[in-house]
Design a protein around this motif. Sequence first.
Motif, PDB file in Angstrom:
ATOM      1  N   PHE A 129       0.858  -1.179   0.000  1.00  0.00           N
ATOM      2  CA  PHE A 129       0.000   0.000   0.000  1.00  0.00           C
ATOM      3  C   PHE A 129       0.895   1.230   0.000  1.00  0.00           C
ATOM      4  O   PHE A 129       1.630   1.486   0.953  1.00  0.00           O
ATOM      5  N   ALA A 130       0.831   1.994  -1.082  1.00  0.00           N
ATOM      6  CA  ALA A 130       1.646   3.203  -1.187  1.00  0.00           C
ATOM      7  C   ALA A 130       0.995   4.337  -0.406  1.00  0.00           C
ATOM      8  O   ALA A 130       1.673   5.157   0.203  1.00  0.00           O
ATOM      9  N   ARG A 131      -0.314   4.373  -0.407  1.00  0.00           N
ATOM     10  CA  ARG A 131      -1.007   5.481   0.242  1.00  0.00           C
ATOM     11  C   ARG A 131      -2.352   4.984   0.767  1.00  0.00           C
ATOM     12  O   ARG A 131      -3.112   4.365   0.037  1.00  0.00           O
TER      13      ARG A 131
END
Length: 148
Positions: A129-131
């Motif tokens: 999950f990047a963001r």
Amino acid sequence: MAKIEKSVVKKPDGRKNNGGARANAGRMPFQPAESERKQVEALSGYGLPIEQIAVLIRSGIDTETLRKHFAQELILGKAKANGQVGKTLFQKAMAGDTTAAIWWSKTQMRWKEVQQHELTGADGAPLEFARIERVVIREKTNPDASDA
């Protein structure tokens, strides 16, 4: 004060003076016939509810009378029917009927089908999950009002 005793006068037929009740007065006690016992056992085996079985005995009897006088037949009918169905299912499973074998294994052997769902990233790697973002949606209190 002297206690006055009330005498009980017995009638010639042995009854007490109890307000006029006659010998053999009232409803005769329920006596199930052998044919009724067989009928209740069969109907129970066919899966009919007690209320429907009671309606079919004589001109209809109360469900409590049915339970009281036919308890053994109600249990026996269901047990015999379950035994016959189980025997048939077992024979079908042993003869190679796949559906019967699956059903038998699930109900009698407690087998079950298990599906596991797993989310993974590319090539089975863990998800990244990047963001992570939180979005709050508010209800409009006035439908004619605009957000602008």
